[in-house]
Design an enzyme around this catalytic site. Structure first.
Site, mmCIF file in Angstrom:
data_model
loop_
_atom_site.group_PDB
_atom_site.id
_atom_site.type_symbol
_atom_site.label_atom_id
_atom_site.label_comp_id
_atom_site.label_asym_id
_atom_site.label_seq_id
_atom_site.Cartn_x
_atom_site.Cartn_y
_atom_site.Cartn_z
ATOM 1 C CG ASN A 178 -1.721 -7.809 -1.084
ATOM 2 O OD1 ASN A 178 -1.203 -7.375 -2.101
ATOM 3 N ND2 ASN A 178 -3.027 -7.990 -0.982
ATOM 4 C CB THR B 143 -8.974 15.843 16.395
ATOM 5 O OG1 THR B 143 -9.593 17.124 16.391
ATOM 6 C CG2 THR B 143 -8.242 15.618 17.703
ATOM 7 C CB CYS C 8 -10.253 -7.207 0.287
ATOM 8 S SG CYS C 8 -8.679 -6.473 0.557
HETATM 9 N N1 PLP Z 1 -1.351 -2.223 0.341
HETATM 10 C C1 PLP Z 1 -1.087 -3.522 0.597
HETATM 11 C C2 PLP Z 1 0.023 -4.200 -0.124
HETATM 12 C C3 PLP Z 1 -1.849 -4.210 1.545
HETATM 13 O O1 PLP Z 1 -1.593 -5.496 1.790
HETATM 14 C C4 PLP Z 1 -2.889 -3.523 2.199
HETATM 15 C C5 PLP Z 1 -3.754 -4.231 3.172
HETATM 16 O O2 PLP Z 1 -3.909 -5.423 3.133
HETATM 17 C C6 PLP Z 1 -3.115 -2.161 1.918
HETATM 18 C C7 PLP Z 1 -2.332 -1.558 0.970
HETATM 19 C C8 PLP Z 1 -4.193 -1.387 2.624
HETATM 20 O O3 PLP Z 1 -3.802 -1.113 3.958
HETATM 21 P P1 PLP Z 1 -4.877 -0.754 5.098
HETATM 22 O O4 PLP Z 1 -5.504 -2.047 5.503
HETATM 23 O O5 PLP Z 1 -4.064 -0.191 6.227
HETATM 24 O O6 PLP Z 1 -5.808 0.224 4.532
#
Ligand code: PLP
Length: 417
Positions: free
Chosen positions: A150, A236, A324
């Site tokens: 990411n 649900t 994040c």
């Molecule tokens: N894994 C990767 C590689 C991500 O880029 C992300 C989110 O940026 C996640 C997991 C977490 O996903 P979510 O935002 O749907 O919790």
């Protein structure tokens, strides 16, 4: 709206197909899929057809798909689910460049008495399959690896890693949150026993995702209650979200080959444009083995977080590494694991594209980036006054947004009266 939204790795705009699929579920078709009257049965149909869309994308069977609240929950459910089902100790092999959803879950497994091996990566962010071979022992329970990173977009040799792991009797979990909808993610081709996806990265709503669990693999649930989702995920179902996710997946599957080519071309244009017009910049991640439409750089002589703010001011949305950690000063764990020098990691910024990205947005960014870099470099590393200036900018933007909302609400009230 920004003039160039280039932060699809953080989240994508919701596709019109997803909005259309969700709308009736937020009004007249509000049934609970567990109810046995007409509204409930209609809701059940929506749920199951969304499941089929996700199964089709992954080359899986619908009963191998569990809906969750997103990528983070899918990953937690996959890894903790294996641990809880097996009871006792185990061994997880993962990498140093995983998303915190995996790394933090791995830390919990360590607290539960598991051994965890964190594999290194090379300067392009790739794992060496031979390291996986060396790390696996007869006690290895699961190998968890991300498909595409990411922060730098590098695509791991997942199929090869999975072959090694499965030959040695270990389960394979793949974090396909970034790749689903952008690359083929068929579970048999990747060799995945477990695979996590998320809706909002491919044009569905937020707060929904799916976990693929190969038939025959046992997971213990994390949530207990009414036994929905074949007992694996009580509660649900978030039906509007799931319907939007299904519609987004269907659209992404239909567009995949064409979208891949289009995004690869736009991404290459942005990368070439930046490398050509900016001095002292380095492309981060693998030059070829990377997600299409994923341009990530380290700009020397500036801080990535200020570049993000400066570009935001002129209408380009991007981020430093991950959504994040975009406000922090700390170098990203991914770039640190890749062994990049501090002057490159400090100036990290990523520009990521998706289903709605246009040539015009790309061109706008290609013009805006060198100017923003030049402005920041000319000011030097004046962290404190930049922070104050951007904070003021943010406040003004928020004030404008609030004034817009209030004016909209007032005019609706006046129209009604
Ligand atoms: N894994 C990767 C590689 C991500 O880029 C992300 C989110 O940026 C996640 C997991 C977490 O996903 P979510 O935002 O749907 O919790």
């Amino acid at each position: 709206m920004p003039q160039a939204y280039l932060d699809y790795a953080a989240t994508a705009p919701v596709r019109p197909e997803a909005r259309r699929a969700m709308a009736p579920l937020l009004s007249e078709a509000f049934g609970n899929p567990s109810s046995t009257h007409r509204l409930g049965l209609a809701a059940r149909d929506v749920l199951e057809s969304a499941r089929e869309c996700v199964a089709l994308l992954l080359g899986a069977s619908p009963d191998e798909i569990t809906f969750t609240s997103g990528g983070t929950e899918s990953i937690n459910q996959a890894l903790k689910g294996v641990a809880l089902a097996r009871r006792g100790e185990g061994h997880l092999v993962t990498t140093t460049v995983e998303h915190p959803a995996t790394l933090e879950t791995a830390r919990v497994l360590e607290e539960w008495g598991w051994r965890v091996t964190y594999l290194p990566v090379d300067s392009d962010g790739l794992v060496d399959p031979d390291d996986v071979r060396r790390a696996i022992t007869p006690q290895t329970t699961v190998v968890s690896v991300m498909h595409a990173n990411n922060e730098v977009g590098s695509v791991q040799p997942v199929a090869e890693i999975a072959r090694i792991a499965r030959d040695r009797g270990a389960l394979v979990h793949v974090d396909a949150v970034q790749s689903a909808g952008k690359l083929p993610v068929r579970v048999d081709d990747l060799g995945a026993d477990l695979l996590s996806t998320s809706s909002h990265k491919l044009g569905g709503p937020k707060g929904v995702g799916a976990l693929y669990c190969r038939s025959g693999v046992t997971l213990a649930p994390l949530l207990h209650g009414g036994g929905q989702e074949r007992g694996l995920r009580s509660g649900t179902e978030n039906l509007p979200g799931i319907a939007g996710f299904g519609a987004a997946v269907e659209a992404a599957s239909r567009e995949l080959p064409a979208a891949h080519a289009r995004l690869a071309e736009l991404g290459a244009r942005l990368i070439d444009g930046v490398l050509y017009s900016v001095d002292a910049v380095r492309l981060t991640g693998h030059p070829v083995q990377r997600l299409p439409g994923f341009a990530s750089f380290g700009f020397e002589g500036l801080e990535g977080r200020w570049l993000v703010k400066e570009l935001s001011r002129v209408g380009v949305s991007c981020s430093t590494g991950s959504a994040c950690s975009s406000e922090t000063k700390e170098p990203s764990h991914v770039l640190a694991a890749m062994g990049l020098p501090e002057e490159v990691t400090r100036g990290a910024a990523r520009f990521t594209m998706g289903w709605a990205t246009t040539v015009e947005e790309t061109q706008f960014a290609i013009t805006a980036i060198p100017r923003a870099v030049e402005r920041l470099r000319a000011r030097g590393a004046a962290g404190d006054d930049l922070a104050a200036e951007y904070a003021q900018d943010c406040r003004s933007a928020r004030d404008r947004a609030v004034r817009g909302l209030v004016a909209g609400a007032l005019s609706r009230v006046l129209r009604r009266s």
